[in-house]
Design a protein around this motif. Structure first.
Motif, PDB file in Angstrom:
ATOM      1  N   VAL A 169      27.443 -23.064  23.470  1.00 43.02           N
ATOM      2  CA  VAL A 169      28.134 -21.889  24.001  1.00 43.02           C
ATOM      3  C   VAL A 169      29.533 -21.840  23.392  1.00 43.02           C
ATOM      4  CG1 VAL A 169      28.976 -20.703  26.060  1.00 43.02           C
ATOM      5  CG2 VAL A 169      26.833 -22.004  26.150  1.00 43.02           C
ATOM      6  N   SER A 170      29.779 -20.880  22.510  1.00 41.02           N
ATOM      7  CA  SER A 170      31.080 -20.780  21.841  1.00 41.02           C
ATOM      8  C   SER A 170      32.210 -20.550  22.835  1.00 41.02           C
ATOM      9  CB  SER A 170      31.052 -19.636  20.816  1.00 41.02           C
ATOM     10  OG  SER A 170      30.122 -19.893  19.797  1.00 41.02           O
ATOM     11  N   ALA A 171      31.965 -19.706  23.835  1.00 38.28           N
ATOM     12  CA  ALA A 171      33.004 -19.428  24.823  1.00 38.28           C
ATOM     13  C   ALA A 171      33.391 -20.690  25.584  1.00 38.28           C
ATOM     14  CB  ALA A 171      32.529 -18.348  25.794  1.00 38.28           C
ATOM     15  N   VAL A 196      34.870 -29.928  29.075  1.00 37.15           N
ATOM     16  CA  VAL A 196      34.361 -28.567  28.881  1.00 37.15           C
ATOM     17  C   VAL A 196      33.908 -28.370  27.424  1.00 37.15           C
ATOM     18  CG1 VAL A 196      34.970 -26.113  28.920  1.00 37.15           C
ATOM     19  CG2 VAL A 196      35.718 -27.610  30.772  1.00 37.15           C
ATOM     20  N   ILE A 197      34.670 -28.916  26.463  1.00 35.46           N
ATOM     21  CA  ILE A 197      34.245 -28.846  25.063  1.00 35.46           C
ATOM     22  C   ILE A 197      32.902 -29.540  24.883  1.00 35.46           C
ATOM     23  CG2 ILE A 197      34.773 -29.572  22.699  1.00 35.46           C
ATOM     24  CD1 ILE A 197      37.758 -29.430  23.474  1.00 35.46           C
ATOM     25  N   ALA A 198      32.772 -30.717  25.490  1.00 35.45           N
ATOM     26  CA  ALA A 198      31.518 -31.465  25.388  1.00 35.45           C
ATOM     27  C   ALA A 198      30.359 -30.650  25.940  1.00 35.45           C
ATOM     28  CB  ALA A 198      31.637 -32.799  26.137  1.00 35.45           C
ATOM     29  N   GLY A 199      30.574 -30.029  27.091  1.00 35.77           N
ATOM     30  CA  GLY A 199      29.519 -29.214  27.684  1.00 35.77           C
ATOM     31  C   GLY A 199      29.207 -27.989  26.846  1.00 35.77           C
ATOM     32  N   GLY A 200      30.251 -27.339  26.320  1.00 35.92           N
ATOM     33  CA  GLY A 200      30.040 -26.153  25.490  1.00 35.92           C
ATOM     34  C   GLY A 200      29.264 -26.466  24.230  1.00 35.92           C
ATOM     35  N   ALA A 201      29.581 -27.625  23.600  1.00 28.74           N
ATOM     36  CA  ALA A 201      28.856 -28.016  22.388  1.00 28.74           C
ATOM     37  C   ALA A 201      27.407 -28.358  22.703  1.00 28.74           C
ATOM     38  CB  ALA A 201      29.555 -29.202  21.729  1.00 28.74           C
ATOM     39  N   ALA A 202      27.198 -29.082  23.815  1.00 24.90           N
ATOM     40  CA  ALA A 202      25.839 -29.471  24.177  1.00 24.90           C
ATOM     41  C   ALA A 202      24.980 -28.263  24.520  1.00 24.90           C
ATOM     42  CB  ALA A 202      25.876 -30.449  25.354  1.00 24.90           C
ATOM     43  N   LEU A 203      25.593 -27.264  25.166  1.00 23.67           N
ATOM     44  CA  LEU A 203      24.851 -26.063  25.564  1.00 23.67           C
ATOM     45  C   LEU A 203      24.887 -24.975  24.499  1.00 23.67           C
ATOM     46  CD1 LEU A 203      26.049 -25.868  29.288  1.00 23.67           C
ATOM     47  CD2 LEU A 203      23.856 -26.726  28.441  1.00 23.67           C
ATOM     48  N   VAL A 262      37.195 -19.602  17.546  1.00 27.06           N
ATOM     49  CA  VAL A 262      37.045 -20.671  18.531  1.00 27.06           C
ATOM     50  C   VAL A 262      38.286 -21.559  18.541  1.00 27.06           C
ATOM     51  CG1 VAL A 262      35.706 -22.734  19.127  1.00 27.06           C
ATOM     52  CG2 VAL A 262      34.525 -20.649  18.408  1.00 27.06           C
ATOM     53  N   LEU A 263      38.808 -21.866  17.341  1.00 29.58           N
ATOM     54  CA  LEU A 263      39.992 -22.730  17.243  1.00 29.58           C
ATOM     55  C   LEU A 263      41.238 -22.094  17.849  1.00 29.58           C
ATOM     56  CD1 LEU A 263      39.562 -24.165  13.643  1.00 29.58           C
ATOM     57  CD2 LEU A 263      39.331 -25.410  15.789  1.00 29.58           C
ATOM     58  N   PHE A 264      41.246 -20.763  17.956  1.00 33.29           N
ATOM     59  CA  PHE A 264      42.399 -20.119  18.577  1.00 33.29           C
ATOM     60  C   PHE A 264      42.541 -20.523  20.044  1.00 33.29           C
ATOM     61  CE2 PHE A 264      43.127 -16.840  15.207  1.00 33.29           C
ATOM     62  CZ  PHE A 264      44.501 -17.015  15.138  1.00 33.29           C
ATOM     63  N   ALA A 319      26.354 -26.873  15.728  1.00 31.21           N
ATOM     64  CA  ALA A 319      25.721 -26.705  17.036  1.00 31.21           C
ATOM     65  C   ALA A 319      25.872 -25.273  17.541  1.00 31.21           C
ATOM     66  CB  ALA A 319      26.323 -27.685  18.040  1.00 31.21           C
ATOM     67  N   LEU A 320      27.039 -24.680  17.285  1.00 29.83           N
ATOM     68  CA  LEU A 320      27.276 -23.306  17.737  1.00 29.83           C
ATOM     69  C   LEU A 320      26.639 -22.287  16.797  1.00 29.83           C
ATOM     70  CD1 LEU A 320      31.045 -23.564  18.770  1.00 29.83           C
ATOM     71  CD2 LEU A 320      29.039 -23.741  20.242  1.00 29.83           C
ATOM     72  N   ASP A 321      26.337 -22.715  15.554  1.00 29.20           N
ATOM     73  CA  ASP A 321      25.717 -21.846  14.553  1.00 29.20           C
ATOM     74  C   ASP A 321      26.568 -20.608  14.316  1.00 29.20           C
ATOM     75  OD1 ASP A 321      23.876 -21.032  12.682  1.00 29.20           O
ATOM     76  OD2 ASP A 321      22.587 -20.012  14.139  1.00 29.20           O
ATOM     77  N   VAL A 322      27.866 -20.836  13.948  1.00 31.92           N
ATOM     78  CA  VAL A 322      28.801 -19.737  13.711  1.00 31.92           C
ATOM     79  C   VAL A 322      29.337 -19.833  12.287  1.00 31.92           C
ATOM     80  CG1 VAL A 322      29.481 -19.532  16.129  1.00 31.92           C
ATOM     81  CG2 VAL A 322      30.741 -21.101  14.637  1.00 31.92           C
ATOM     82  N   THR A 323      29.913 -18.730  11.796  1.00 26.30           N
ATOM     83  CA  THR A 323      30.527 -18.701  10.476  1.00 26.30           C
ATOM     84  C   THR A 323      31.902 -19.368  10.527  1.00 26.30           C
ATOM     85  OG1 THR A 323      31.662 -16.599  10.819  1.00 26.30           O
ATOM     86  CG2 THR A 323      29.377 -16.508  10.009  1.00 26.30           C
ATOM     87  N   THR A 324      32.487 -19.585   9.346  1.00 24.66           N
ATOM     88  CA  THR A 324      33.827 -20.166   9.298  1.00 24.66           C
ATOM     89  C   THR A 324      34.840 -19.273   9.999  1.00 24.66           C
ATOM     90  OG1 THR A 324      33.279 -21.195   7.184  1.00 24.66           O
ATOM     91  CG2 THR A 324      35.610 -21.059   7.755  1.00 24.66           C
ATOM     92  N   GLY A 325      34.723 -17.959   9.805  1.00 22.33           N
ATOM     93  CA  GLY A 325      35.628 -17.038  10.481  1.00 22.33           C
ATOM     94  C   GLY A 325      35.481 -17.099  11.982  1.00 22.33           C
ATOM     95  N   SER A 326      34.238 -17.168  12.459  1.00 26.39           N
ATOM     96  CA  SER A 326      34.011 -17.274  13.909  1.00 26.39           C
ATOM     97  C   SER A 326      34.537 -18.603  14.443  1.00 26.39           C
ATOM     98  CB  SER A 326      32.521 -17.140  14.206  1.00 26.39           C
ATOM     99  OG  SER A 326      32.046 -15.861  13.831  1.00 26.39           O
TER     100      SER A 326
END
Length: 438
Positions: free
Chosen positions: A103-105, A94-101, A53-55, A42-49
């Motif tokens: 938004v990685s931040a 907030v995670i749910a909203g970030g994934a739906a929108l 996010v996991l940090f 959903a965020l369309d990011v690489t494994t490193g990115s």
């Protein structure tokens, strides 16, 4: 031997509430882990990115763990659990909203809130569980932690089913947030007020313990300050045995945390499985962890912690090696059972050994716990950066090396001989009873 006290209705409700909320936190954690591939897509990011996010989870969790002990001493476990539950619910939303929108931040911030809630609740639950143990005169903490593992199984099953059904990850996590909120309200109402709370003592009152005064005073107030707190936590690392124990817990916690953070993606990216199969693999890991924690007691009684942790590290290492080096996805998935069984007892047994038979047990356990949580929470996300260079399967060689090293130094887990700081029978520093298992 005295018979243990009969459990009254209040204590039964107290214990049940702790079990329920620990189960709920396990469900919430596994729900997030099982949906990490969907969130990454959903965020369309690489494994490193995704590692960045996991940090957010790592930062929030460490902040919560480091703050929780002091907050419990000042406010009591119930208030800290209430705050932790609120942060857990807010983080999931907030995670749910970030994934739906997309938004990685937003996902990063939600994970930070979620991690802070988990960290706060973790220490408070250990203090509450230890208090229930003293009331009942029989073990409670092993089952308490087993409930978390059981929750991860339930969460993994649910995540696998919803992934297969292509259910939106945002709505999934929002529903989990509602369930955690309900469990949190019931738990806070059932837990008695003031567990773990300490009244401030006059300045210098905690210094009368001789050589162990600094460590002992870390549990007692001193005019609003804890004279041995930070200094005592650093001083205990002068003990070579504790340093070795710290290295063992670092390796075992890193092995557990790496599976929690990366296992679904490891199967999807490293072995070409579907997202559903990745969730199933994590569920197998969670089942193995749960089985190990509920059934490992007799092994500890018969063989002792050193032998059990040595065997556990080797079993986990075999599982990790098969996941890394086998090109058969079915064999790699089955090997995750060995990974989970091997990792299941390492963290709790090592933490327990750190404080066994010594006077300054609480300071030692707190120090090793912090090292373990740092490895569990901060270490695994860093594998994402390495994975960008060598691939996620090859990055797991770090876990394999750490497990092999831990197996070589498990003699440090043997109970120290008399005269090596052994606590006399019946003598326990004030406040230590409530924090020795934190």
């Amino acid at each position: 031997m005295k018979n243990p006290p009969v459990m009254d209705a209040t204590t039964r409700r107290w214990r049940a509430a702790l079990f329920l909320f620990m189960l709920a936190t396990g469900v919430s954690m596994a729900s997030w882990v099982a949906r990490t591939p969907a969130v990454r897509d959903a965020l369309d990011v690489t494994t490193g990115s995704m590692g960045l996010v996991l940090f957010g989870l790592s930062i929030g969790s460490m902040a919560g763990v480091l703050a929780s002990g002091g907050l419990v001493r000042r406010r009591g476990g119930r208030q800290v659990i209430a705050v932790g539950a609120g942060l857990l619910v807010a983080g999931l939303l907030v995670i749910a909203g970030g994934a739906a929108l997309e938004v990685s931040a937003g996902v990063f911030g939600g994970l930070a809130l979620f991690g802070a809630g988990m960290g706060l609740a973790e220490v408070a639950f250990n203090i509450e569980g230890a208090a229930v143990e003293r009331t009942l005169g029989r073990p409670v903490l092993p089952v308490l932690h087993g409930c978390f593992s059981l929750g991860t199984v339930v969460g993994a099953l649910l995540g696998m089913a919803l992934t297969a059904a292509r259910f939106p990850v945002g709505w999934h996590l929002a529903a989990i947030a509602a369930a955690v909120a309900a469990a949190g309200v019931w738990t806070v109402r059932a837990v008695p007020a003031g567990t773990g709370k300490e009244e401030a003592a006059p300045e210098g009152a905690g210094r009368s313990g001789g050589a162990d005064g600094a460590a002992g005073s870390s549990e007692a107030g001193g005019g609003g300050r804890h004279p041995g707190g930070m200094r005592g936590q650093l001083a205990v690392w002068r003990d070579r045995r504790l340093v070795l124990i710290g290295l063992i817990v670092l390796a075992m916690a890193f092995a557990e945390g790496s599976a929690n953070d990366w296992l679904p993606l490891l199967m999807v990216d490293g072995h070409g499985t579907s997202a559903t199969a990745g969730s199933l693999t994590f569920m197998l890991f969670a089942v193995a962890m749960t089985t190990g924690r509920f059934t490992g007691g007799p092994l500890l009684v018969r063989y002792g912690p050193a032998a059990v942790v040595r065997a556990s590290a080797l079993v986990a290492a075999v599982g990790v090696a098969l996941v890394i080096f086998s090109d058969n996805a079915l064999l790699a998935g089955a090997a995750v059972v060995l990974w989970g069984l091997g990792a299941s007892l390492g963290f709790p047994v090592t933490i327990s050994a750190a404080g066994e038979g010594v006077r300054n047990a609480s300071a030692r356990v707190a120090a090793v716990s912090t090292a373990g949580y740092a490895a569990f929470l901060v270490g695994p996300p860093s594998l994402g950066f390495l994975a960008d260079q060598v691939g996620l399967r090859n990055a797991m060689v770090v876990v394999l090396v750490l497990l092999g090293g831990a197996a070589l130094i498990t003699r440090a887990l043997r109970t120290p001989a008399p005269g090596a700081g052994v606590e006399p029978s019946g003598a326990r520093a004030p406040g230590a009873a409530q924090s020795d298992l934190v």
